[in-house]
Each structure stands twice: as structure tokens, then as C-alpha cells.
Write an enzyme that holds these catalytic residues in place. Structure first.
Site, mmCIF file in Angstrom:
data_model
loop_
_atom_site.group_PDB
_atom_site.id
_atom_site.type_symbol
_atom_site.label_atom_id
_atom_site.label_comp_id
_atom_site.label_asym_id
_atom_site.label_seq_id
_atom_site.Cartn_x
_atom_site.Cartn_y
_atom_site.Cartn_z
ATOM 1 N NE ARG A 42 41.332 48.600 43.684
ATOM 2 C CZ ARG A 42 41.861 48.706 42.465
ATOM 3 N NH1 ARG A 42 42.945 49.418 42.296
ATOM 4 N NH2 ARG A 42 41.304 48.114 41.440
ATOM 5 N NE ARG B 157 28.820 55.869 44.073
ATOM 6 C CZ ARG B 157 29.081 54.830 43.285
ATOM 7 N NH1 ARG B 157 28.270 53.782 43.281
ATOM 8 N NH2 ARG B 157 30.123 54.854 42.500
ATOM 9 N NE ARG C 12 46.987 36.373 46.913
ATOM 10 C CZ ARG C 12 46.957 35.175 47.486
ATOM 11 N NH1 ARG C 12 48.056 34.639 48.002
ATOM 12 N NH2 ARG C 12 45.819 34.497 47.548
ATOM 13 N NE ARG D 239 37.163 38.959 40.050
ATOM 14 C CZ ARG D 239 37.635 40.189 39.862
ATOM 15 N NH1 ARG D 239 36.901 41.234 40.146
ATOM 16 N NH2 ARG D 239 38.856 40.362 39.397
ATOM 17 C CD GLU E 87 39.374 36.613 39.164
ATOM 18 O OE1 GLU E 87 38.504 36.943 38.332
ATOM 19 O OE2 GLU E 87 40.044 37.432 39.803
ATOM 20 C CE1 TYR F 188 45.279 45.532 42.540
ATOM 21 C CE2 TYR F 188 44.564 47.127 44.168
ATOM 22 C CZ TYR F 188 44.327 45.997 43.426
ATOM 23 O OH TYR F 188 43.142 45.342 43.580
ATOM 24 C CG ASP G 22 42.521 50.307 38.243
ATOM 25 O OD1 ASP G 22 42.556 49.079 38.385
ATOM 26 O OD2 ASP G 22 41.902 51.072 39.015
HETATM 27 P P1 FAD Z 1 50.807 43.466 31.443
HETATM 28 O O1 FAD Z 1 49.480 43.525 30.802
HETATM 29 O O2 FAD Z 1 51.039 42.470 32.527
HETATM 30 O O3 FAD Z 1 51.869 43.250 30.284
HETATM 31 C C1 FAD Z 1 53.193 42.859 30.520
HETATM 32 C C2 FAD Z 1 53.606 41.971 29.361
HETATM 33 O O4 FAD Z 1 55.018 41.731 29.455
HETATM 34 C C3 FAD Z 1 52.931 40.615 29.362
HETATM 35 O O5 FAD Z 1 52.297 40.390 28.119
HETATM 36 C C4 FAD Z 1 54.073 39.633 29.609
HETATM 37 O O6 FAD Z 1 53.910 38.416 28.921
HETATM 38 C C5 FAD Z 1 55.251 40.413 29.063
HETATM 39 N N1 FAD Z 1 56.529 39.992 29.637
HETATM 40 C C6 FAD Z 1 56.864 39.909 30.946
HETATM 41 N N2 FAD Z 1 58.120 39.467 31.084
HETATM 42 C C7 FAD Z 1 58.596 39.258 29.831
HETATM 43 C C8 FAD Z 1 59.833 38.790 29.316
HETATM 44 N N3 FAD Z 1 60.840 38.420 30.129
HETATM 45 N N4 FAD Z 1 59.979 38.689 27.975
HETATM 46 C C9 FAD Z 1 58.961 39.041 27.137
HETATM 47 N N5 FAD Z 1 57.781 39.496 27.579
HETATM 48 C C10 FAD Z 1 57.596 39.597 28.906
HETATM 49 N N6 FAD Z 1 42.435 47.376 35.404
HETATM 50 C C11 FAD Z 1 41.341 48.146 35.136
HETATM 51 O O7 FAD Z 1 41.488 49.321 34.798
HETATM 52 N N7 FAD Z 1 40.071 47.626 35.228
HETATM 53 C C12 FAD Z 1 39.836 46.337 35.577
HETATM 54 O O8 FAD Z 1 38.676 45.899 35.650
HETATM 55 C C13 FAD Z 1 40.980 45.497 35.855
HETATM 56 N N8 FAD Z 1 40.797 44.219 36.211
HETATM 57 C C14 FAD Z 1 41.896 43.436 36.459
HETATM 58 C C15 FAD Z 1 41.677 42.088 36.786
HETATM 59 C C16 FAD Z 1 42.759 41.266 37.026
HETATM 60 C C17 FAD Z 1 42.531 39.802 37.372
HETATM 61 C C18 FAD Z 1 44.087 41.799 36.952
HETATM 62 C C19 FAD Z 1 45.276 40.927 37.236
HETATM 63 C C20 FAD Z 1 44.296 43.126 36.630
HETATM 64 C C21 FAD Z 1 43.204 43.963 36.381
HETATM 65 N N9 FAD Z 1 43.385 45.286 36.001
HETATM 66 C C22 FAD Z 1 42.279 46.077 35.753
HETATM 67 C C23 FAD Z 1 44.725 45.890 35.840
HETATM 68 C C24 FAD Z 1 45.253 45.796 34.396
HETATM 69 O O9 FAD Z 1 45.345 44.455 34.009
HETATM 70 C C25 FAD Z 1 46.651 46.441 34.327
HETATM 71 O O10 FAD Z 1 46.633 47.745 34.802
HETATM 72 C C26 FAD Z 1 47.261 46.483 32.914
HETATM 73 O O11 FAD Z 1 46.847 45.428 32.099
HETATM 74 C C27 FAD Z 1 48.764 46.462 33.051
HETATM 75 O O12 FAD Z 1 49.400 46.609 31.795
HETATM 76 P P2 FAD Z 1 50.962 46.394 31.701
HETATM 77 O O13 FAD Z 1 51.342 46.670 30.295
HETATM 78 O O14 FAD Z 1 51.658 47.136 32.765
HETATM 79 O O15 FAD Z 1 51.218 44.864 32.086
HETATM 80 N N1 UDP Z 2 36.566 43.702 48.124
HETATM 81 C C1 UDP Z 2 35.781 43.044 49.051
HETATM 82 N N2 UDP Z 2 34.616 42.469 48.660
HETATM 83 C C2 UDP Z 2 34.181 42.520 47.375
HETATM 84 C C3 UDP Z 2 34.972 43.207 46.434
HETATM 85 C C4 UDP Z 2 36.163 43.780 46.832
HETATM 86 O O1 UDP Z 2 36.152 42.970 50.208
HETATM 87 O O2 UDP Z 2 33.112 41.966 47.075
HETATM 88 C C5 UDP Z 2 37.841 44.280 48.590
HETATM 89 C C6 UDP Z 2 39.034 43.349 48.370
HETATM 90 O O3 UDP Z 2 39.910 43.517 49.461
HETATM 91 C C7 UDP Z 2 39.669 43.874 47.120
HETATM 92 C C8 UDP Z 2 39.430 45.376 47.268
HETATM 93 O O4 UDP Z 2 38.136 45.455 47.871
HETATM 94 O O5 UDP Z 2 41.038 43.575 47.073
HETATM 95 C C9 UDP Z 2 39.468 46.125 45.969
HETATM 96 O O6 UDP Z 2 38.522 45.558 45.095
HETATM 97 P P1 UDP Z 2 38.624 45.720 43.536
HETATM 98 O O7 UDP Z 2 37.403 45.133 42.938
HETATM 99 O O8 UDP Z 2 38.959 47.124 43.241
HETATM 100 O O9 UDP Z 2 39.875 44.791 43.193
HETATM 101 P P2 UDP Z 2 40.485 44.363 41.771
HETATM 102 O O10 UDP Z 2 40.152 42.909 41.622
HETATM 103 O O11 UDP Z 2 39.899 45.235 40.702
HETATM 104 O O12 UDP Z 2 41.951 44.597 41.914
#
Ligand code: FAD
Ligand code: UDP
Length: 371
Positions: free
Chosen positions: A170, A174, A247, A278, A304, A352, A354
């Protein structure tokens, strides 16, 4: 009343589906077990700062359809993600680029950096079989040891040799001076926060919060002709084939009475010893300004911590390794046999994704379901 659709989950998948269903004249009820809409992209305003409550979210995409779609519901700022890595007090630029290579090895030109990487990647012969081999073959052992190994093992709770190589692919590598973390044509943060954006998607749609579908499944099923379920697929089936692994993440938030804690939205702690992965300083997603453009006197930071999911925790990241892939496939086959239900999103599809991929999946689902 009988709804056309019951949407379980008000995250991006559920909100996009609900919006499109309504736009196509369908009646929709959205429920979520959390006290708020927006799923993992939920933001909350604290002292003028939009805090990313379930982890930092930076929107980025190369998909013009998705960009044109989502920008109907929010204006995006020009934020570009450039995290800094802190390895025992040494700071490095991310993703891996000429600034990183210069700091690591003192190299000045792209040729020198390339030669250094080539020299170190030589230890991997053949196709990389796991994350460790993939990382070394991309950027060499020094960067693997200082910037990847500790962070990855903290984030995934597994040895880098036991993780699939795609996770590290991912990240861009560069030979230019470019700290933009994403290779994306479009990138930014919705002005006013993600919650507002999701509220715009859900405008005019009935939403019930603090409502768990699985706790009263039969009752909810009776309310609608079809269900769109975005919760964990294994939970839907009562974990009858076993638990999929996730996780989980825990955040320690602090409001500090100072304007600037770390000078950047994200600092990754890449050593193994620091317990958090982080620290996010939320104000920098919006350049330290409030909605009126004033400088903010305070700051909110989130440490986090990553942990293995156990029942009762919030599942965040599906662990897309071979073992879980096989179990998911069995659940998917069970799902196919269910009638009048669609499984969607990061948890429903156990992928996984985005944000942009989730929106693309939801729109694809609408194309086949609603057209
Ligand atoms: P969710 O947002 O998980 O929504 C599912 C919903 O269903 C939740 O509100 C939950 O409460 C509800 N639900 C579950 N079970 C039930 C039930 N039984 N009854 C009622 N409600 C229920 N993506 C990016 O593009 N850029 C980023 O920088 C990025 N950073 C991230 C950082 C973290 C820490 C995490 C965890 C994810 C990150 N993502 C990022 C990914 C992004 O969060 C997801 O792609 C997106 O939010 C998923 O949307 P979703 O609707 O599938 O799920
Ligand atoms: N990663 C790493 N060092 C960093 C940032 C990311 O080794 O400083 C690795 C780590 O394994 C991570 C993967 O790169 O799971 C993808 O990173 P990304 O930031 O895309 O993960 P996200 O938190 O958005 O899922």
C-alpha cells in the site's frame, strides 16, 4: 410500516446505499448500534477541532466516479497526508522517498538512493513470501528495521514473517522529494467534518441509533423487504463457523492547553518499545483553524494503541491472511444461501477497504440492486 430496505449500519456503505435507495423512490430505515451515525468516519467537534473519534481518516482516491459522487455531500480541503516517523527520537519523512533516504543514508541523488536500496534488497531472492521479505525487497533492511518492523508488529500483533506482503505494498516508494503519503489524484478532508458529510447523505432518511440489529433480528427483519447488513459477517451468523480475526484500536485522547503539540497531523512511532503506534493531532487536518479561519488556542491529541480483537471490542481491521480468508469464504457461502439480504462494507465483506473503495462498492451494489 413495511420498508423497502432496512440498512444495518450508518457508516459510509450504509449511508451511500440508503441515500441512493431513497433517491430511487424506495423507503428506507437505517439503524446503528452506536450512539452516532457515520461509523468509523465519525468526527466530533471539541473546542473548534473536528476530532476523528475512530481514528484518523484522510480521503483519497483515483476513482473519478467516487470523487464526483462524494463531493456532492461535502466540500474537501487541500489536506495532503505526510506523516512523520519517529524512531527513538530520529525523525524521518513518510512515505519512503528521497527525504527519507537522505536522512537514513546521507545519499543525495536518486542514483545513490537506488544503489543503496539495490545493495540491501539483494538479500531477498525470488518472490517475497511475506511482509518482511516484501519490505526488504522494496526498500532494504535499514528502513525495514527502523521504520517498518516495530510499527507493523505493534499494529498487527504478529511477526512480519507471518503477515501477507500486500499490506506493505500500500505504501509508495519514491525516488523523488515527495512526502505525499498517497498516490491519489484526489485527496482531502471534508470541510466541517465527516459526520456532517454523512448527515448530508442521510438527509430525510429515518435513522434509529443505539439499536442493535442482532439483538432483535427477527423483529427488524419483519420491518423490511430486504436488509443491507454492514456489520461483521461472522457476528451475523452467530460465529457458528468460528471467529474471524480482527485488529482493534484503542485511543487515549487528551485536550492540551497549548496551540501546537507535534506540528503535524500524524507522527508514527516506529520502534517496538513505545506502546502506541501513532499520535494524531487532529487540528492539522484543517490547518489549525476553526470554521471561521481563526487559529485555535488548544489542541486535541490521540495516542493510538493496537490490540487483538476479542468479543465485545469494536472490530476495526480485518486480518486478511490465508487462514481468515478461508473462513471468510465459508461465511460468504452461507451468506449466499440467505435470502433478502446484502452484505456490504469493510466488516460485511471482511476486506481491508479504504473509504473510496467502500463508496465504490456501495455504488456498485446500488447499480445492480436499484437500477
Ligand atoms: P463502518 O464505518 O465500520 O460502519 C459499520 C456500521 O455498522 C458501524 O457504525 C456499526 O456500529 C454498525 N453496526 C455493526 N453491527 C451492527 C449491528 N449488529 N446493529 C446495528 N449496527 C451495527 N480509509 C481511508 O480511505 N483513509 C483513511 O485514512 C482511513 N483511516 C482509517 C483508520 C482507522 C483506524 C480505521 C479502522 C480505518 C481507516 N480507514 C481509512 C478505513 C475506513 O474507516 C473504512 O473504509 C470505512 O469507514 C468503512 O465503512 P463501512 O460502512 O464499511 O463500515
Ligand atoms: N507501515 C509501517 N510503518 C509506518 C507506516 C506503515 O511499517 O510508519 C506499514 C504497516 O505494516 C501498515 C502498512 O504499512 O499496516 C500500511 O500502512 P497504512 O498507513 O496504509 O495503514 P492504515 O493504518 O491506513 O490501514
Amino acid at each position: 410500516m413495511m420498508y423497502d430496505y432496512l440498512v444495518v449500519g450508518s457508516g459510509l456503505f450504509g449511508a451511500v446505499f440508503a441515500h441512493e435507495a431513497k433517491a430511487n423512490g424506495k423507503s428506507v430505515l437505517v439503524i446503528d448500534k452506536r450512539p452516532n451515525v457515520a461509523g468509523n468516519v465519525y468526527t466530533e467537534n471539541v473546542e473548534g477541532i473536528n476530532v476523528h473519534v475512530y481514528g484518523a481518516h484522510i480521503f483519497h482516491t483515483n476513482d473519478k466516479r467516487v470523487w464526483d459522487y462524494i463531493t456532492q455531500f461535502a466540500e474537501f480541503n487541500r489536506f495532503t497526508n505526510s506523516p512523520v516517523a519517529n524512531y527513538k527520537g530520529e525523525l524521518y519523512s513518510l512515505p519512503f522517498n528521497m527525504y527519507t533516504f537522505n536522512k537514513m543514508w546521507g545519499v543525495v541523488t536518486p542514483e545513490e538512493a537506488e544503489a543503496k536500496i539495490n545493495e540491501q534488497r539483494g538479500e531477498i531472492t525470488g518472490t517475497p513470501r511475506n511482509l518482511e521479505e516484501q519490505a526488504i525487497s522494496l526498500v532494504g533492511r535499514d528502513i525495514f528495521e527502523k521504520l517498518i518492523k516495530g510499527y507493523t508488529e505493534k499494529q498487527w500483533g504478529r511477526d512480519c514473517k507471518e503477515l501477507p506482503s500486500f499490506i506493505i505494498k500500500r505504501l509508495p516508494v519514491r525516488l523523488t522529494f515527495d512526502n505525499n503519503y498517497f498516490n491519489a489524484l484526489y485527496q482531502g478532508i471534508p470541510v466541517g467534518g465527516y459526520t456532517k458529510m454523512v448527515e448530508n447523505l442521510l438527509d430525510g432518511i429515518e435513522v434509529r441509533l443505539n439499536t442493535d440489529y442482532l439483538a432483535n433480528k427477527a423483529e427488524f427483519d419483519a420491518l423490511a423487504k430486504k436488509v443491507v447488513y454492514t456489520g461483521p459477517i461472522d457476528a451475523y451468523f452467530g460465529y457458528r463457523l468460528g471467529y474471524l480475526e480482527y485488529r482493534s484500536v484503542r485511543f487515549e485522547n487528551e485536550l492540551l492547553d497549548k496551540p501546537n503539540f507535534q506540528g503535524n497531523a500524524a507522527v508514527n512511532y516506529t520502534d517496538r518499545e513505545t506502546p502506541w503506534t501513532r499520535i494524531i493531532e487532529h487540528k492539522w487536518f484543517e490547518f489549525g483553524k476553526d470554521a471561521q479561519g481563526n487559529d485555535l488556542p488548544k489542541t486535541v491529541i490521540s495516542r493510538e494503541y493496537s490490540s487483538e480483537w476479542k468479543p465485545g471490542d469494536e472490530p476495526y481491521y480485518p486480518v486478511n491472511d490465508e487462514k481468515n480468508g478461508q473462513l471468510y469464504e465459508q461465511y460468504r457461502q452461507l451468506a449466499e444461501k440467505e435470502s433478502n439480504i446484502i452484505f456490504g462494507g469493510r466488516l460485511g465483506q471482511y476486506k481491508y477497504f479504504d473509504m473510496d473503495q467502500v463508496i465504490a462498492e456501495a455504488l456498485k451494489c446500488c447499480d445492480s440492486e436499484l437500477m
